[in-house]
Design an enzyme around this catalytic site. Structure first.
Site, PDB file in Angstrom:
ATOM      1  N   GLU A 125       0.762  -1.220   0.015  1.00 51.52           N
ATOM      2  CA  GLU A 125      -0.047  -0.057  -0.077  1.00 51.52           C
ATOM      3  C   GLU A 125       0.950   1.385  -0.069  1.00 51.52           C
ATOM      4  OE1 GLU A 125      -0.559  -2.694   1.843  1.00 51.52           O
ATOM      5  OE2 GLU A 125      -2.747  -3.197   1.495  1.00 51.52           O
ATOM      6  N   HIS A 129     -11.460  -4.219  10.261  1.00 53.58           N
ATOM      7  CA  HIS A 129     -11.767  -4.133   9.170  1.00 53.58           C
ATOM      8  C   HIS A 129     -13.053  -3.102   8.872  1.00 53.58           C
ATOM      9  CE1 HIS A 129      -9.182  -6.828   7.324  1.00 53.58           C
ATOM     10  NE2 HIS A 129      -9.286  -6.482   6.032  1.00 53.58           N
TER      11      HIS A 129
END
Lengths: 326, 337, 390
Positions: free
Chosen positions: A60, A129
């Site tokens: 990322e 999440h």
């Protein structure tokens, strides 16, 4: 008015963007062959080819930084970070580079970059999440933060973000991907302004994203009690459209902020502070907030739902505000 | 030192450099040294503040490699970047004014020593998060590649950056996506105060690059001819093959990491040894003298010229003005915010 | 052997629905654990799903092409070793409604409204009070007990008493009751009464009204108001307020008129500086005041500025009325209906109009002697209309 889903609207918006701007390309984890973790880029690889739809390794920080570098080099990259918790791995790039380089270079560097990130809880994805980090990112000067709540915004915000010469983080609401809505008959949207989704005179609900619908529902309930609530969809979380917020609060004299983020150091805290700073003497009740409970998001459905703002908690807070905060 | 070895070095110079070129590199090394010493002095007088990282001892690398680039090739550097800025064509005046925090500086005095930017020279900093600029360099390389403009990006960093994940992710992606980027690792053996062997399990750095199938080569960062040969090859490779390249230049920082550094991590004797025997400028002068390519007068002339340039830069910076604060509120975003 | 439901599987965290694109099985088929039994269309892609059981297909509950929520039974399998399970016949997709969600989610903890008897003034109310020099004493908390909100102030300033709008008549009556109770409990009232002769006044009014339209005619009530004001000029100790153990005389003579509202309750708006106004002016103001009082559109100043009250129950047919003093005032004058009384004038008996005037006075301020003098003064004025009516 045409009916569509939030997911389809995002998909169509992405398609149009790639079609109309040859400088754009999409990079991210599983955006290509897989079709996107939330299927927003489904079919794009076949349409635009590997040159413009690029699957990245699970890196990322680097693919975000690469997007920044490519934007500095004149391209209009669209970076997809699968979920906002993964965006933490790119926090350095977003904060120290995307948010900083233009100013630090004395205005020389331009970064026309869009980062798409999904956000929000409610899918039983537990503590790693289910974050709503958009408030946290909105701490950073030098980037813009937007989040669509309606299918119309889902459809057109990306195009506006790509046209914007600044780094823009577009937070897609994971809870809304399957939501159906009426696509308004427009061709573009302004991403700098908040929007009054429902006018009212007694209290202002200030919110964005998935909480918008809970606020609208609460407002409907209040109508039955002859209380008229105004619902503001912020749309832009940075910069905040303070004129719209202040105009509303000056009218209603009561403000309730609904934010799925945690309460401490949150976007809701920022808005509450600004209301106090800028229109304290318009208030007839303390600015109240409904936020997520300050725990890592639990997995079990009932616990998760309890942890998040709900129509009932919004209603309760609204009544509290209408009683002057007592 | 064996005379045979010496001969080899000098032969290499003859192979790789013309007299003019060799003298220009020497002059640039002297300019860099002069700039750094002037900066240190201005720092101790309080004119320059913040962090100040000096390049003394590492001059041959920037002085040799940067002139090999096309002016439009994009440079991404670390916070130890004054030399590179000078070599990319930014004036000493502009650099010094930046360090003085003056609006006449290339970043309007907003960046200081660590953040020199000049896009007219394709100079992209001046980046102070270790390894944070590697992704930018490969992104720029991607933009170059997509726009087919025949430019490459070049990214300098220290060996400390190799411990960062971004180094590995960048190597991987640069190779995976065949990006035209030249990575130059200036290995001065100390990441601030942490020696290489205390930081890396694998101290052979080019092996790390090679593990990503990135072409890699190691050179002696004090040997101008060797640097020139390898760098030219690397640049040509990156441009023509549209592939990344990793070049390690081994060097030694003859001064502290930054201005506030008592150097507890290395012995005085060690530093003294390097200063005495491996000051790259002294070494290079000796080599060129042996070749009969320069004489003491010329060197004196170069030193005087460099001194004059830096004195002028200081006067310029001194006379500069601080940016108006209202103006400094600009450039956070484009448009209203 | 036993029946078991095979449900629409959830194939991802963001999958809410699935469509059975194709059944690979039909009733009567044997299925093995791990065998692909259907193709499911999701918003992302088509995915084949496998059976978790070995057994026999008894029934397919969902036709191809039908969209159902995850967890909805789509088939029934007869499986060895499973206790009989009641199967669910599915006729339409089962959607979880928001209402159901809400039910399942008790509210977050929010502070319960607490009783807060101390007066709270909101920031907006404070600003409005400061900007408009409104004294807190003038303000009533109308919307929420104990809290003075901006709305309370702004309605005051907009010239509208919010009372009729937000408070019910009974509540208003309660407010008055409390006030009157307080008045009777704290003010030592004494009462005087005098039957006033009105012959001169009525004669004068008749003359004055002769050329006037109905609309413009002077009413006896207005004459009473004027007469009272003129008498108070001479006897100021009845006009003012009692505060902190002292009487404070008012410079102005503002006569509060007790008006009963149609929906119940009383209010006492004032005609201001009555002594300085002509009958014509007073008549106009009086009509206006009564009209607005009944429409609930009185101004703040009118509501708060009276220095003495007059209650006239003549129209209602009462002969006399003993008023209760409106704190912090010190006196209230009551007038009954005008009646004819036969009196002896010289050798003749004649009818003459009279009216009972009463005076309720705070004994802390003055006494019966002074009260009598005031009443006498009033009679004198009534006998000489030209002194005050021109």
């Amino acid at each position: 008015m045409e009916k569509t889903t939030y997911r389809q609207a995002l998909h169509d918006g992405l398609y149009d963007t790639l079609k109309s701007d040859p400088k754009t390309f999409l990079i991210g984890e599983d955006v290509g062959r897989y079709g996107g973790s939330y299927a927003v880029s489904k079919g794009m690889l076949q349409e635009f080819g590997e040159e413009r739809i690029k699957d990245t390794p699970l890196s990322e920080s680097v693919f975000t930084g690469l997007g920044i570098g490519a934007a500095m080099g004149g391209m209009h990259p669209i970076v997809e970070i699968m979920t906002c918790n993964f965006a933490l791995l790119a926090l350095d790039q977003i904060t120290n580079n995307a948010g900083t380089l233009r100013h630090m270079s004395g205005g020389q560097i331009t970064i026309p970059l869009v980062i798409r990130i999904s956000t929000g809880a409610g899918r039983q994805l537990a503590a790693q999440h289910s974050h709503s980090w958009e408030g946290w990112f909105s701490h950073i000067p030098g980037i813009k933060i937007i989040s669509p709540a309606t299918v119309t915004d889902a459809r057109y915000m990306l195009q506006a973000a790509v046209k914007d010469p600044n780094p823009v983080l577009l937070f897609e609401q994971a809870a809304l991907y399957n939501m159906e809505g009426n696509l308004e008959d427009v061709r573009e949207v302004d991403i700098s302004k908040a929007r009054v989704l429902k006018e009212g005179s007694d209290i202002s609900f200030i919110t964005y994203g998935a909480s918008v619908y809970k606020c609208l529902e609460a407002a409907e309930e209040l109508e039955k009690l002859k209380v008229s609530a105004e619902v503001i969809d912020l749309r832009s979380l940075r910069p905040l459209d303070m004129p719209t917020i202040l105009t509303s609060v000056t009218k209603t004299h009561r403000a309730l902020i609904v934010d799925e983020g945690w309460r401490s150091g949150s976007l809701s805290a920022e808005i509450a502070a600004r209301i106090s700073e800028e229109c304290f003497y318009e208030l007839d009740a303390p600015v109240l907030r409904v936020c997520s409970e300050e725990i890592p998001m639990p997995y079990a459905k009932e616990l998760e739902q309890k942890s998040m703002p709900q129509t009932s908690s919004i209603l309760q807070a609204a009544k509290e505000s209408l009683h002057g905060g007592y | 030192m064996a005379s045979k070895e010496r001969t080899t070095v000098e032969q290499k110079i003859k192979e790789q450099l013309s007299v003019e070129e060799a003298k220009q590199i020497l002059f640039d090394m002297i300019r860099i040294r002069e700039l750094e010493e002037a900066s240190a002095q201005q720092y101790s007088e309080g004119k320059i503040r913040g962090f100040l990282h000096l390049y003394i001892g590492e001059e041959p690398i920037a002085a040799t490699i940067l002139p090999l680039l096309k002016p439009q090739d994009q440079f991404f550097g670390t916070y130890r970047e004054h030399a590179h800025a000078l070599m990319k064509g930014i004036t000493a005046r502009s650099i010094m004014a930046e360090m003085f925090g003056k609006v006449e500086g290339c970043s309007k005095g907003r960046g200081g020593s660590m953040h020199i930017f000049d896009l007219s020279k394709s100079f992209y900093g001046g980046n102070a998060i270790v390894a944070g600029h590697l992704p930018l360099a490969i992104g720029m390389a991607l933009a170059n590649k997509m726009q087919k403009n025949d430019l490459i990006s070049i990214c300098f960093f220290g060996e400390g950056a190799i411990a960062e994940g971004e180094f590995h992710e960048s190597m991987n992606m640069a190779k995976l996506w065949k990006l035209p980027v030249l990575f130059v690792c200036e290995n001065n053996y100390y990441a601030m105060g942490t020696a290489l062997e205390r930081s890396e399990s694998q101290t052979n750095l080019i092996e790390k690059a090679k593990s990503y199938k990135v072409e890699a080569k190691r050179v002696n960062g004090r040997n101008v001819a060797e640097i020139k040969e390898a760098a030219k090859q690397a640049i040509d490779f990156v441009r023509s093959e549209q592939q990344p390249y990793f070049l390690e230049a081994q060097t030694y920082r003859l001064v502290a990491h930054s201005m506030f550094d008592s150097q507890q991590y290395r012995s005085k004797e060690e530093v003294e040894y390097w200063k005495k025997h491996h000051d790259p400028i002294a070494e290079y002068i000796h080599q060129l003298k042996c070749l009969g390519w320069v004489n003491s007068n010329e060197i004196k002339e170069m030193q005087d010229k460099a001194k004059t340039e830096m004195d002028d830069a200081i006067s310029y910076a001194q006379a500069g003005t601080t940016e108006d604060f209202q103006s400094c509120m600009q450039d956070v975003l484009i448009g209203e915010y | 052997m036993g029946d078991i439901n095979f449900t629409m599987p959830t194939l991802g965290a963001d999958m809410d629905f699935g469509i059975v694109a194709k059944w690979y099985i039909k009733p009567g088929d044997k299925v093995e654990k791990g065998q692909m039994v259907a193709e499911i269309e999701t918003s992302k892609s088509d995915i084949e799903i496998e059976s978790f059981y070995t057994g026999e297909v008894k029934e397919l509950l969902v036709e191809e092409g039908v969209k159902v929520a995850v967890g909805t039974p789509i088939a029934v399998f007869d499986v060895a070793g499973v206790e009989h399970e009641e199967k669910v016949k599915v006729t339409k997709p089962v959607l979880e409604t928001t209402a159901e969600k809400e039910k399942a989610v008790p509210a977050l903890k929010v502070k319960e409204p607490v009783d807060h008897s101390a007066l709270v003034i909101t920031p907006r109310a404070k600003r409005l009070m400061a900007q408009n020099q409104v004294d807190i004493k003038q303000v009533q908390s109308l919307k929420q007990e104990g809290i003075i909100s901006g709305e309370d102030i702004s309605s005051l300033l907009q010239g509208e008493i919010a009372t009729p709008k937000v408070t019910k008549a009974e509540e208003r009556q309660q407010v008055i009751a409390k006030l009157m109770q307080k008045s009777k409990q704290t003010i030592p009232h004494f009462y005087l009464e005098k039957e006033m002769e009105l012959a001169q006044m009525m004669e004068w009014l008749e003359g004055a009204n002769k050329d006037r339209s109905m609309q413009d005619r002077y009413l006896p009530a207005i004459a009473f108001i004027k007469v009272l004001a003129m008498a108070l000029v001479k006897y100021p100790r009845f006009n003012g307020i009692y505060k902190d153990g002292h009487f404070i005389a008012s410079e102005k003579i503002n006569i509060g008129l007790i008006i009963s509202l149609r929906e119940g309750g009383l209010i006492a708006p004032a005609l201001e500086e009555v002594d300085k106004k002509t009958l014509g002016q007073l008549m106009t103001e009086f009509r206006d005041l009564v009209t607005r009082a009944r429409e609930g559109k009185l101004k703040r100043t009118e509501m708060e500025s009276s220095t003495i009250c007059l209650t006239n129950l003549g129209d209602q047919g009462a002969d006399k009325v003993y008023g209760v003093i409106y704190p912090p005032q010190v006196a209230i004058v009551g007038t009954g209906q005008i009646t004819k009384k036969v009196i002896k004038q010289g050798d003749n008996f004649i009818e003459t109009p009279t009216c009972n005037w009463t005076l309720s006075v705070d004994h802390r301020v003055t006494d019966g002697h002074e009260g009598s003098m005031l009443l006498n003064k009033i009679q004198k004025l009534l006998d000489n209309p030209t002194k005050w009516a021109e």
